[in-house]
Write a protein that holds these residues in place. Structure first.
Motif, short mmCIF file in Angstrom:
data_model
loop_
_atom_site.label_atom_id
_atom_site.label_comp_id
_atom_site.label_asym_id
_atom_site.label_seq_id
_atom_site.Cartn_x
_atom_site.Cartn_y
_atom_site.Cartn_z
N GLY A 116 0.55 -1.48 0.03
CA GLY A 116 -0.05 -0.16 0.11
C GLY A 116 0.84 1.18 -0.11
O GLY A 116 2.07 1.22 -0.23
N ILE A 117 -0.03 2.61 0.00
CA ILE A 117 1.17 3.38 0.17
C ILE A 117 -0.13 4.12 1.41
O ILE A 117 -1.12 4.66 1.31
CB ILE A 117 1.02 4.17 -1.23
N LEU A 118 1.11 5.34 2.70
CA LEU A 118 0.85 5.31 3.10
C LEU A 118 1.03 7.11 4.14
O LEU A 118 2.26 7.73 3.25
CB LEU A 118 1.65 5.08 4.79
N TRP A 119 -0.47 8.00 3.66
CA TRP A 119 0.18 9.45 3.43
C TRP A 119 1.17 9.06 5.29
O TRP A 119 1.18 8.61 5.72
CB TRP A 119 -1.21 10.12 4.63
N PHE A 120 2.16 10.60 4.47
CA PHE A 120 3.73 10.31 6.11
C PHE A 120 3.74 11.95 6.39
O PHE A 120 4.64 11.82 6.02
CB PHE A 120 4.62 10.42 5.45
N GLY A 121 2.54 12.99 5.16
CA GLY A 121 3.04 14.20 5.86
C GLY A 121 2.87 14.73 4.54
O GLY A 121 2.41 15.03 3.50
N ARG A 122 3.22 16.51 4.52
CA ARG A 122 2.84 17.27 3.44
C ARG A 122 3.52 17.10 2.46
O ARG A 122 4.58 17.30 2.15
CB ARG A 122 3.51 19.25 3.89
N ALA A 123 2.26 16.40 1.02
CA ALA A 123 3.68 16.07 0.14
C ALA A 123 4.63 15.03 -0.12
O ALA A 123 5.50 15.53 -0.33
CB ALA A 123 3.65 17.35 -1.08
N GLN A 124 4.34 13.65 1.03
CA GLN A 124 5.03 12.88 1.66
C GLN A 124 3.59 12.05 1.22
O GLN A 124 2.78 11.80 2.33
CB GLN A 124 5.90 12.91 2.46
N ALA A 125 4.33 10.18 1.26
CA ALA A 125 3.72 8.93 0.92
C ALA A 125 4.66 8.54 1.16
O ALA A 125 5.98 8.52 1.08
CB ALA A 125 2.60 9.39 -0.08
N LEU A 126 4.25 6.77 1.92
CA LEU A 126 5.66 6.04 2.12
C LEU A 126 5.38 4.74 0.76
O LEU A 126 3.81 4.15 1.49
CB LEU A 126 5.53 5.98 3.65
N LEU A 127 5.30 4.08 0.76
CA LEU A 127 5.28 2.83 -0.50
C LEU A 127 5.42 2.07 0.13
O LEU A 127 6.95 2.02 0.80
CB LEU A 127 5.84 3.08 -1.54
N ILE A 128 4.40 0.83 0.64
CA ILE A 128 4.60 0.03 1.43
C ILE A 128 4.69 -1.55 0.72
O ILE A 128 3.87 -1.73 0.40
CB ILE A 128 4.08 -0.35 2.69
N GLY A 129 6.22 -2.43 0.98
CA GLY A 129 5.92 -3.67 0.31
C GLY A 129 6.36 -3.60 -0.89
O GLY A 129 6.14 -4.96 -1.81
N LEU A 130 6.18 -2.45 -1.92
CA LEU A 130 6.59 -2.54 -3.05
C LEU A 130 7.85 -1.91 -3.47
O LEU A 130 8.17 -0.71 -3.44
CB LEU A 130 5.64 -2.25 -3.84
N VAL A 131 8.42 -2.60 -4.34
CA VAL A 131 9.85 -1.99 -5.29
C VAL A 131 9.29 -1.34 -5.93
O VAL A 131 8.42 -1.30 -7.05
CB VAL A 131 11.16 -2.84 -5.62
N PRO A 132 9.50 0.46 -5.83
CA PRO A 132 8.81 1.19 -6.56
C PRO A 132 9.39 1.02 -8.32
O PRO A 132 10.35 0.57 -8.87
CB PRO A 132 9.36 2.66 -6.21
#
Length: 183
Positions: free
Chosen positions: A69-85
């Motif tokens: 998944g992808i998690l909101w991580f702050g203003r204009a930031q997200a954390l991609l989880i479990g995947l190589v982008p």
């Protein structure tokens, strides 16, 4: 010769169970901070959907799952989880590998929110902080990301260097909850 073995941030600390709440370490796999270039938000959202079938998260939300998944991580930031982008994302955003930077602790049980309420100013009531909600906050005195991933399941992310302190603080809060309820 000494044989070095890899260890996780909470090796020998977790899992534990107190007050009916189980704490365990979660290995998300790859973690990548995604920060869209100025004016590229829509293009990034389209590239993320095309490459990983994920929507860019709204503020305070998570899309997908904690495994992928992808998690909101702050203003204009997200954390991609479990995947190589996907390489196609690099044209739309700065990508920073965060895989070794975080300790992730899952708290699961009916009293998890009660214990967390002792350590964070976030209103954790289900009508306010529902499943899929996430926030950057403090847990104890540590900077953290807190996500509600299930009805009675929370993910607490702290910097790897604070893993031991986080387990201690969360455990002390759980012991307080247990004492309050006579367990």
């Amino acid at each position: 010769m000494v044989e070095l073995k890899p260890s996780t941030p909470t090796t020998r600390l977790l899992p534990v169970e107190t007050a009916g709440v189980r704490m365990r370490e979660v290995g998300f796999g790859p973690l990548t901070l995604v920060m869209p270039y100025r004016g590229r938000d829509e293009a990034l959202a389209a590239a993320l959907e095309a490459a990983h079938a994920l929507d860019w998260p709204e503020t305070g939300r998570m899309t997908g799952t904690t495994e992928r998944g992808i998690l909101w991580f702050g203003r204009a930031q997200a954390l991609l989880i479990g995947l190589v982008p996907d390489d196609g994302l690099t044209a739309q955003a700065a990508l920073v590998n965060q895989s070794d930077a975080w300790a992730v602790i899952e708290m699961q049980g009916d009293r998890a929110a009660e214990a967390l309420a002792r350590l964070t100013p976030v209103d954790l009531r289900p009508g306010v902080f529902g499943v899929g909600h996430t926030v950057r906050t403090e847990v104890g005195h540590m900077a953290a990301s807190l996500t509600r991933s299930g009805e009675s399941t929370y993910m607490v992310m702290v910097f790897r260097a604070f893993a031991h302190t986080a387990v201690h603080e969360l455990g002390a809060a759980l012991e307080g909850v247990a004492a309050r309820h006579g367990r």
